[in-house]
Design a protein around this motif. Structure first.
Motif, PDB file in Angstrom:
ATOM      1  N   VAL A 131       0.861  -1.180   0.000  1.00  0.00           N
ATOM      2  CA  VAL A 131       0.000   0.000   0.000  1.00  0.00           C
ATOM      3  C   VAL A 131       0.899   1.232   0.000  1.00  0.00           C
ATOM      4  O   VAL A 131       2.026   1.183   0.511  1.00  0.00           O
ATOM      5  N   PRO A 162       1.293   4.515   1.697  1.00  0.00           N
ATOM      6  CA  PRO A 162       0.738   5.177   2.881  1.00  0.00           C
ATOM      7  C   PRO A 162       1.047   6.669   2.946  1.00  0.00           C
ATOM      8  O   PRO A 162       1.502   7.188   3.971  1.00  0.00           O
ATOM      9  N   LEU A 164      -1.312   8.869   2.485  1.00  0.00           N
ATOM     10  CA  LEU A 164      -2.603   9.453   2.881  1.00  0.00           C
ATOM     11  C   LEU A 164      -3.165  10.356   1.781  1.00  0.00           C
ATOM     12  O   LEU A 164      -4.073  11.150   2.030  1.00  0.00           O
ATOM     13  N   VAL A 195      -4.485   6.759  -0.561  1.00  0.00           N
ATOM     14  CA  VAL A 195      -5.461   6.038   0.265  1.00  0.00           C
ATOM     15  C   VAL A 195      -5.751   6.888   1.495  1.00  0.00           C
ATOM     16  O   VAL A 195      -4.822   7.239   2.235  1.00  0.00           O
ATOM     17  N   GLU A 250      -7.414   7.971   5.280  1.00  0.00           N
ATOM     18  CA  GLU A 250      -7.183   7.344   6.577  1.00  0.00           C
ATOM     19  C   GLU A 250      -8.135   6.186   6.866  1.00  0.00           C
ATOM     20  O   GLU A 250      -7.721   5.141   7.358  1.00  0.00           O
ATOM     21  N   MET A 295      -7.184   3.176   4.947  1.00  0.00           N
ATOM     22  CA  MET A 295      -5.952   2.628   5.516  1.00  0.00           C
ATOM     23  C   MET A 295      -6.262   1.766   6.728  1.00  0.00           C
ATOM     24  O   MET A 295      -5.725   0.660   6.891  1.00  0.00           O
ATOM     25  N   HIS A 296      -7.144   2.250   7.607  1.00  0.00           N
ATOM     26  CA  HIS A 296      -7.491   1.468   8.796  1.00  0.00           C
ATOM     27  C   HIS A 296      -8.121   0.131   8.416  1.00  0.00           C
ATOM     28  O   HIS A 296      -7.847  -0.894   9.051  1.00  0.00           O
ATOM     29  N   MET A 327      -5.263  -2.090   7.252  1.00  0.00           N
ATOM     30  CA  MET A 327      -4.372  -2.442   8.366  1.00  0.00           C
ATOM     31  C   MET A 327      -4.992  -3.509   9.262  1.00  0.00           C
ATOM     32  O   MET A 327      -4.279  -4.332   9.836  1.00  0.00           O
ATOM     33  N   ASN A 334       3.519   8.289   9.078  1.00  0.00           N
ATOM     34  CA  ASN A 334       2.100   8.156   8.777  1.00  0.00           C
ATOM     35  C   ASN A 334       1.497   6.929   9.446  1.00  0.00           C
ATOM     36  O   ASN A 334       0.368   6.987   9.957  1.00  0.00           O
ATOM     37  N   PHE A 335       2.213   5.817   9.460  1.00  0.00           N
ATOM     38  CA  PHE A 335       1.694   4.644  10.162  1.00  0.00           C
ATOM     39  C   PHE A 335       1.587   4.902  11.671  1.00  0.00           C
ATOM     40  O   PHE A 335       0.637   4.447  12.315  1.00  0.00           O
ATOM     41  N   LEU A 371      -1.507   6.727  12.339  1.00  0.00           N
ATOM     42  CA  LEU A 371      -2.680   5.878  12.185  1.00  0.00           C
ATOM     43  C   LEU A 371      -2.852   4.893  13.334  1.00  0.00           C
ATOM     44  O   LEU A 371      -3.804   4.104  13.327  1.00  0.00           O
TER      45      LEU A 371
END
Length: 370
Positions: A232, A234, A236, A239, A241, A244-245, A248, A305-306, A309
């Motif tokens: 992916v 990431p 933001l 994709v 937020e 992304m969740h 994940m 970014n991770f 999140l």
């Protein structure tokens, strides 16, 4: 060389000393005398399996482009990468692959190790090009072997619905080359079938593939329901937020790629992406018509970014280092342990990048001006 701090090992965090020599980690030992509050954080170096360019050059430009992008991304913590090509005319693709191979055969200090090539196209669906040039074509075993004779191709993105691609997938699987679904119009059922043929992942999840709908689950649904590994972007931007969740939580080993273009590490302006002119502005790269065209992302930004999140630092490290290594079957990197490569990054107390080491040698980093 000896470094000290909070060291992320396969068993968890160790406050102590890491010693390396001849490019390998010799030992990791606890040290109770260190002050936890004043000690940096040591992680395995980042591994990027999808990167087109950086430092102003695109891999399809040939020449020294692969070396420049490897030096550029090393500044941001990437210690290993796959140079990623674009859909292109046959002669242009052959020249680009030969140029990448020449760079691989001439290692030099100060850059990330180039593990090989990610062939993103030309075996994609012309109806799902995204920012790829309109030169998509069906793949054949003869064509892929012609490409493999020029450069070490480790990963291929293709559309499984194209006639003849099941045989191509099975051939690549048997040759030990990873295959990913991407730039595809395939639906849920065909994508699940392709996983049985030998497909092992999905390229830039959500982007340039059939979306998830509650009456038509699409390629996105197949990835969320059945993928073990999946890449992916990431940033933001590609994709948001919420999506992304979802990924994940759903995909056991969702890992980060940058899909970076020549604009990575560079100011706003005009750059090349394959045949296309692309424009960097406001943290994104787009074609003239506004279509997203790769990214400006670097792996240290992906880490941040991770964390934003909700990932812990250790889990984010899995996404940037351990799982990409596992996906390619690399057992000499992606973790910090005795006997493994001394590829690592050093972060300060805010988890900002401060130092980068490739094979035990410090390389210039984005923090060197501090």
């Amino acid at each position: 060389m000896r470094l000290q701090g909070h060291i992320l090992t396969p068993e968890g965090w160790c406050l102590g000393q890491l010693e390396c020599d001849a490019g390998r980690i010799l030992s990791i030992t606890p040290d109770a005398s260190l002050d936890p509050g004043q000690s940096p954080w040591l992680l395995p170096g980042f591994i990027d399996l999808h990167v087109h360019g950086g430092g102003g050059l695109d891999a399809m430009q040939g020449g020294e482009a692969a070396a420049v992008l490897a030096r550029t991304h090393a500044r941001f913590g990437t210690t290993s990468l796959l140079v990623t090509t674009m859909t292109a005319a046959e002669e242009d693709l052959l020249e680009a692959l030969a140029a990448v191979n020449r760079v691989i055969e001439r290692p030099e200090p100060g850059r990330a190790e180039i593990l090989g090539v990610h062939l993103e196209g030309p075996f994609i669906n012309p109806a799902m090009l995204g920012a790829q040039p309109a030169r998509a074509r069906a793949g054949t075993i003869e064509a892929i072997e012609r490409y493999r004779a020029l450069a070490p191709i480790r990963l291929v993105t293709l559309a499984p619905e194209i006639e003849g691609h099941r045989a191509l997938i099975e051939h690549l699987r048997d040759a030990g080359v990873r295959v990913q679904i991407g730039h595809t119009c395939a639906g849920f059922r065909l994508c699940v079938e392709a996983l049985g043929w030998g497909v092992s992942g999905f390229t830039h999840l959500y982007n340039a593939m059939t979306p998830l709908h509650h009456r038509s689950a699409g390629a996105v649904g197949a990835a969320l329901a059945h993928a073990d590994f999946c890449e992916v972007i990431p940033d933001l931007v590609h994709v948001e937020e919420g999506a992304m969740h979802v990924a994940m939580r759903a995909i056991p080993r969702l890992y980060a790629v940058t899909d970076a273009t020549a604009a990575a590490g560079m100011p706003d302006g005009q750059y090349k992406l394959g045949e296309h002119d692309v424009y960097k502005h406001s943290g994104a790269v787009r074609l003239a018509n506004g279509t997203l065209a790769g990214s400006t992302l670097t792996m240290d930004q992906a880490l941040g970014n991770f964390l934003s999140l909700g990932d812990s630092l250790a889990r984010a490290s899995l996404r940037l280092s351990t799982w990409p290594a596992d996906y390619l079957g690399l057992d000499d990197r992606g973790r910090l342990a005795p006997g493994l490569r001394a590829d690592l990054v050093v972060l300060d107390e805010t988890f900002a990048l401060r130092e980068v080491y490739v094979g035990g040698e410090r390389v210039p980093s984005s923090a060197d001006h501090y």
